[in-house]
Scaffold this motif. Structure first.
Motif, mmCIF file in Angstrom:
data_model
loop_
_atom_site.group_PDB
_atom_site.id
_atom_site.type_symbol
_atom_site.label_atom_id
_atom_site.label_comp_id
_atom_site.label_asym_id
_atom_site.label_seq_id
_atom_site.Cartn_x
_atom_site.Cartn_y
_atom_site.Cartn_z
ATOM 1 N N ARG A 150 9.167 60.080 82.163
ATOM 2 C CA ARG A 150 9.803 60.257 80.890
ATOM 3 C C ARG A 150 9.233 60.856 79.811
ATOM 4 N NH1 ARG A 150 13.800 54.972 81.037
ATOM 5 N NH2 ARG A 150 14.847 56.444 79.828
ATOM 6 N N TYR A 151 7.806 60.709 79.812
ATOM 7 C CA TYR A 151 7.118 61.281 78.572
ATOM 8 C C TYR A 151 7.289 62.769 78.940
ATOM 9 C CZ TYR A 151 4.599 56.773 78.341
ATOM 10 O OH TYR A 151 4.128 55.650 78.223
ATOM 11 N N LEU A 152 7.316 63.335 80.007
ATOM 12 C CA LEU A 152 7.537 64.667 80.126
ATOM 13 C C LEU A 152 8.941 65.210 79.612
ATOM 14 C CD1 LEU A 152 6.789 67.828 81.098
ATOM 15 C CD2 LEU A 152 7.552 67.063 83.203
ATOM 16 N N TYR A 153 9.874 64.509 80.129
ATOM 17 C CA TYR A 153 11.332 64.929 79.840
ATOM 18 C C TYR A 153 12.006 64.463 78.793
ATOM 19 C CZ TYR A 153 12.229 66.572 84.707
ATOM 20 O OH TYR A 153 12.169 67.250 86.024
ATOM 21 N N GLU A 154 11.365 63.166 78.070
ATOM 22 C CA GLU A 154 11.838 62.623 76.944
ATOM 23 C C GLU A 154 10.775 62.240 75.938
ATOM 24 O OE1 GLU A 154 15.221 59.903 77.597
ATOM 25 O OE2 GLU A 154 13.999 59.585 79.601
ATOM 26 N N PRO A 155 10.080 63.214 75.544
ATOM 27 C CA PRO A 155 8.860 62.833 74.682
ATOM 28 C C PRO A 155 9.364 62.110 73.115
ATOM 29 C CG PRO A 155 8.815 65.221 74.577
ATOM 30 C CD PRO A 155 9.911 64.657 75.593
ATOM 31 N N LEU B 126 -0.908 59.268 74.348
ATOM 32 C CA LEU B 126 -1.677 59.752 75.289
ATOM 33 C C LEU B 126 -0.780 60.719 76.412
ATOM 34 C CD1 LEU B 126 -4.420 60.670 76.209
ATOM 35 C CD2 LEU B 126 -4.221 58.431 77.806
ATOM 36 N N GLY B 127 -0.028 60.231 77.041
ATOM 37 C CA GLY B 127 1.055 60.916 77.829
ATOM 38 C C GLY B 127 1.556 62.079 77.504
ATOM 39 N N ILE B 128 2.168 61.748 76.184
ATOM 40 C CA ILE B 128 3.302 62.755 75.496
ATOM 41 C C ILE B 128 2.273 63.849 75.212
ATOM 42 C CG2 ILE B 128 4.362 63.245 73.372
ATOM 43 C CD1 ILE B 128 5.341 60.146 73.641
ATOM 44 N N ASP B 129 0.988 63.582 74.652
ATOM 45 C CA ASP B 129 0.218 64.607 74.065
ATOM 46 C C ASP B 129 -0.437 65.361 75.351
ATOM 47 O OD1 ASP B 129 0.428 63.929 71.610
ATOM 48 O OD2 ASP B 129 -1.470 62.776 71.301
ATOM 49 N N MET B 130 -0.634 64.917 76.575
ATOM 50 C CA MET B 130 -0.834 65.492 77.681
ATOM 51 C C MET B 130 -0.167 66.471 78.238
ATOM 52 S SD MET B 130 -1.444 63.977 81.595
ATOM 53 C CE MET B 130 0.067 63.467 81.768
ATOM 54 N N PHE B 131 1.101 66.208 78.230
ATOM 55 C CA PHE B 131 2.227 66.869 78.376
ATOM 56 C C PHE B 131 2.522 68.218 77.301
ATOM 57 C CE2 PHE B 131 3.681 63.631 81.239
ATOM 58 C CZ PHE B 131 3.580 64.244 82.419
ATOM 59 N N ASP B 132 2.231 67.896 76.221
ATOM 60 C CA ASP B 132 2.437 68.784 75.008
ATOM 61 C C ASP B 132 1.268 69.926 75.135
ATOM 62 O OD1 ASP B 132 4.652 67.746 73.896
ATOM 63 O OD2 ASP B 132 3.800 66.815 72.422
ATOM 64 N N ILE C 247 -0.541 70.614 77.930
ATOM 65 C CA ILE C 247 -0.330 71.539 79.085
ATOM 66 C C ILE C 247 0.721 72.445 78.991
ATOM 67 C CG2 ILE C 247 -0.185 71.370 81.608
ATOM 68 C CD1 ILE C 247 -1.581 68.724 81.387
ATOM 69 N N PHE C 248 1.818 71.917 78.410
ATOM 70 C CA PHE C 248 3.196 72.639 78.970
ATOM 71 C C PHE C 248 3.609 73.091 77.503
ATOM 72 C CE2 PHE C 248 3.555 69.749 82.538
ATOM 73 C CZ PHE C 248 3.333 70.538 83.432
ATOM 74 N N GLY C 249 3.275 72.781 76.550
ATOM 75 C CA GLY C 249 3.753 72.990 75.147
ATOM 76 C C GLY C 249 4.874 72.163 74.594
ATOM 77 N N LYS C 250 5.165 72.165 73.164
ATOM 78 C CA LYS C 250 6.013 71.325 72.812
ATOM 79 C C LYS C 250 7.456 71.765 73.101
ATOM 80 C CE LYS C 250 3.083 68.814 69.514
ATOM 81 N NZ LYS C 250 3.053 68.084 68.092
#
Length: 141
Positions: free
Chosen positions: A31-36, A45-51, A53-56
């Motif tokens: 959900r953090y990846l798909y719905e930040p 932390l989870g949201i920032d990690m994906f941002d 690695i993959f960008g916002k």
């Protein structure tokens, strides 16, 4: 296979990026990846990690998320989430089993619950491969 059936295709076919969550619980990292934006005021932390690695600015259709979770209590919720994401064109694959470093694939591992601290529908905080007793509870607090 000449019958146009993709049942034997590898699970990752068509994925541009893959995220594997081993021990997914209820799938929060998916959900953090798909719905930040839904979690912007929560767990950063989870949201920032994906941002990082993959960008916002990402297209969720480019990602496949594989969630491995052996706790059968979480399977229905994860499958509901998978179906909801599928309607959006997003790919969440539920793998209702644990990971192991041994070959064979048919082994079993017994999990124990602490009956005194049963989890809610959101999580299972006392789910262990060891039987819980009073002494262990005190050591793990």
């Amino acid at each position: 296979n000449n019958n146009n059936n993709n049942n034997n295709a590898p699970l990752g076919d068509g994925c541009y990026h893959v995220f594997i969550d081993v021990g997914a619980n209820i799938g929060l990292y998916a959900r953090y990846l798909y719905e930040p934006l839904r979690y912007a005021d929560g767990y950063k932390l989870g949201i920032d990690m994906f941002d990082n690695i993959f960008g916002k600015n990402r297209d969720n259709r480019d990602y496949c998320v594989f969630v491995m979770e052996p706790n059968p209590d979480h399977t229905p919720r994860l499958r509901d989430l998978s179906h909801a994401y599928k309607r959006l064109g997003w790919r969440l694959v539920v793998l209702p089993f644990a990971a192991s470093d041994t070959d064979g694939g048919s082994g079993t591992l017994r999990f124990f619950r602490d009956g005194n601290r049963r989890g809610t529908a959101r999580n299972e905080p006392q789910f262990s491969v060891y039987p819980w007793n009073q002494q262990q509870q005190q050591q793990h607090r």
